[in-house]
Scaffold this motif. Structure first.
Motif, PDB file in Angstrom:
ATOM      1  N   VAL A   1       0.834  -1.199   0.000  1.00  0.00           N
ATOM      2  CA  VAL A   1       0.000   0.000   0.000  1.00  0.00           C
ATOM      3  C   VAL A   1       0.874   1.256   0.000  1.00  0.00           C
TER       4      VAL A   1
ATOM      5  N   SER B   1       2.257   1.881  -3.384  1.00  0.00           N
ATOM      6  CA  SER B   1       1.249   2.399  -4.309  1.00  0.00           C
ATOM      7  C   SER B   1       0.939   3.870  -4.040  1.00  0.00           C
ATOM      8  N   LYS B   2       1.199   4.326  -2.799  1.00  0.00           N
ATOM      9  CA  LYS B   2       0.978   5.722  -2.418  1.00  0.00           C
ATOM     10  C   LYS B   2       2.252   6.566  -2.562  1.00  0.00           C
ATOM     11  N   ASN B   3       3.298   5.980  -3.226  1.00  0.00           N
ATOM     12  CA  ASN B   3       4.563   6.693  -3.491  1.00  0.00           C
ATOM     13  C   ASN B   3       5.323   7.063  -2.218  1.00  0.00           C
ATOM     14  N   TYR B   4       5.167   6.256  -1.178  1.00  0.00           N
ATOM     15  CA  TYR B   4       5.890   6.530   0.064  1.00  0.00           C
ATOM     16  C   TYR B   4       7.406   6.411  -0.124  1.00  0.00           C
TER      17      TYR B   4
ATOM     18  N   PRO C   1       5.446  10.920   1.803  1.00  0.00           N
ATOM     19  CA  PRO C   1       4.020  11.052   2.138  1.00  0.00           C
ATOM     20  C   PRO C   1       3.793  10.823   3.619  1.00  0.00           C
TER      21      PRO C   1
ATOM     22  N   MET D   1      -1.586   7.368   6.458  1.00  0.00           N
ATOM     23  CA  MET D   1      -1.783   6.062   5.844  1.00  0.00           C
ATOM     24  C   MET D   1      -2.079   4.997   6.896  1.00  0.00           C
TER      25      MET D   1
END
Length: 363
Positions: free
Chosen positions: A87, A90-93, A281, A286
């Motif tokens: 996850v 996918s959130k560009n962490y 991020p 998250m």
């Protein structure tokens, strides 16, 4: 006896300069001096059999550079953490970093730390389920328990909830390790507003079978009914979604419960701690949205089956003809836009209707 490093040093000198006539005299002096200092006989077999000095050096450097492995997680928790990492990616962490770099490792460790903090707190807050009585029932007892369960299901379907409870209790007395019996009894208890009893029975069901989806769904509903919205999500609906990520009903139940949780505690926790390093991020945000496998799914609908049942259990005004005491008036339910929208979605979706019926009916 000399240690391995001393022996390897003497061997290195002999291997490197032993075949050179130009250095024979200097080598002989050096070996005598080192032999006396280190307690090594340059002519001994120990020197000849000593490991190569470069090999010793390489092994020592490898041990010094080896990273310290983090403590091992429980296998089930490790699987959740792997899902959580997917996850985050996918959130560009991890955007702008490469595996193995200090920045990537720093973000990884921060994610792991907050993940463990979140789930350790959940484990501490959740009492361990009461383990049913051990023992293996006879074939005759199992058969009779199944017959009683079937009668309980018939009473549940007919709305005779207390009679259903009585039949399920008799089945449990014969076979106390059947997850379905506890879960079905919880369904009947919920209908009578006995939500604390339902919570206890759902936990017993889970203790019998940790992968029984209905037990988690009904646990979420019972928690919802008593206003424990966070527990409904964390211990009930999210666990059900982990076991069945395709369930639209469970996703909608989570969304409806989150809405209740937000309205009950509006403004709480606005200052999010644990911002990610290096402009990454917001990890804390998250983490709040991640509930095991639930984080991988998209947004749910306006409300869920659990939400609808929970709202019914929480209400007490008015009454619906033919329904048990405490059920709200239908018109008051449908006056809520979220409930009305949810009902329309369910009625227009045959699969969702079947899932909803399964959540409330006996197995």
């Amino acid at each position: 006896m000399a240690n391995t490093l001393h022996l390897s040093i003497v061997r290195y000198l002999k291997d490197t300069y032993g075949n050179s006539a130009d250095h024979a005299e200097q080598l002989d002096v050096a070996l005598q001096c080192l032999g006396g200092l280190l307690g090594v006989n340059p002519a001994s077999n120990d020197v000849a059999q000593a490991p190569c000095l470069k090999e010793v050096f390489s092994q020592g450097m490898g041990k010094a550079a080896a990273p310290v492995s983090p403590p091992q997680m429980d296998p089930a928790l490790e699987a959740k953490f792997s899902t959580f990492l997917d996850v985050l990616k996918s959130k560009n962490y991890f955007l702008g970093t490469e595996p193995g770099t200090p920045e990537y490792q720093s973000r990884f460790e921060n994610a792991r730390k907050q993940f463990l903090q979140k789930f350790e707190k959940q484990a501490a807050a959740s009492p361990a389920p009461t383990t049913p009585v051990a023992g293996t029932p006879s074939a005759a007892e199992i058969e009779e328990a199944e017959r009683l369960k079937t009668q309980g299901n018939q009473k549940l379907g007919a709305g005779a909830f207390q009679e259903a409870i009585d039949f399920y209790s008799k089945a449990i007395a014969l076979n106390p390790n059947n997850a379905i019996y506890y879960c079905n009894r919880a369904a009947a208890e919920t209908q009578l507003g006995k939500n604390e009893d339902a919570i206890a029975d759902c936990k017993k069901s889970i203790a019998c079978d940790a992968k029984y989806i209905k037990a988690y769904s009904r646990l979420g509903l019972a928690y919802f009914n008593v206003g424990k919205y966070k527990e409904a999500i964390d211990e009930g609906y999210s666990k059900a979604l982990e076991l069945d990520p395709t369930s639209g009903v469970t996703r909608e139940a989570i969304e409806a419960t989150r809405a209740k949780l937000g309205s009950a505690g509006a403004g709480a926790g606005a200052a999010a701690a644990g911002a990610a390093p290096g402009g990454a991020p917001n990890l804390a945000e998250m983490m709040r949205n991640f509930q095991g496998g639930a984080a991988t799914g998209g947004a749910g609908g306006a409300g869920g089956a659990g939400g609808a049942g929970g709202a019914g259990g929480a209400g007490g005004a008015g009454g619906m003809p033919g329904m048990p005491p405490g059920m709200p008036d239908l018109s008051s339910l449908l006056s809520n836009p979220a409930i009305a929208s949810m009902a329309q979605n369910i009625m227009s979706n045959p699969q969702m209707m079947n899932n909803l019926m399964g959540m409330f009916g006996g197995a």
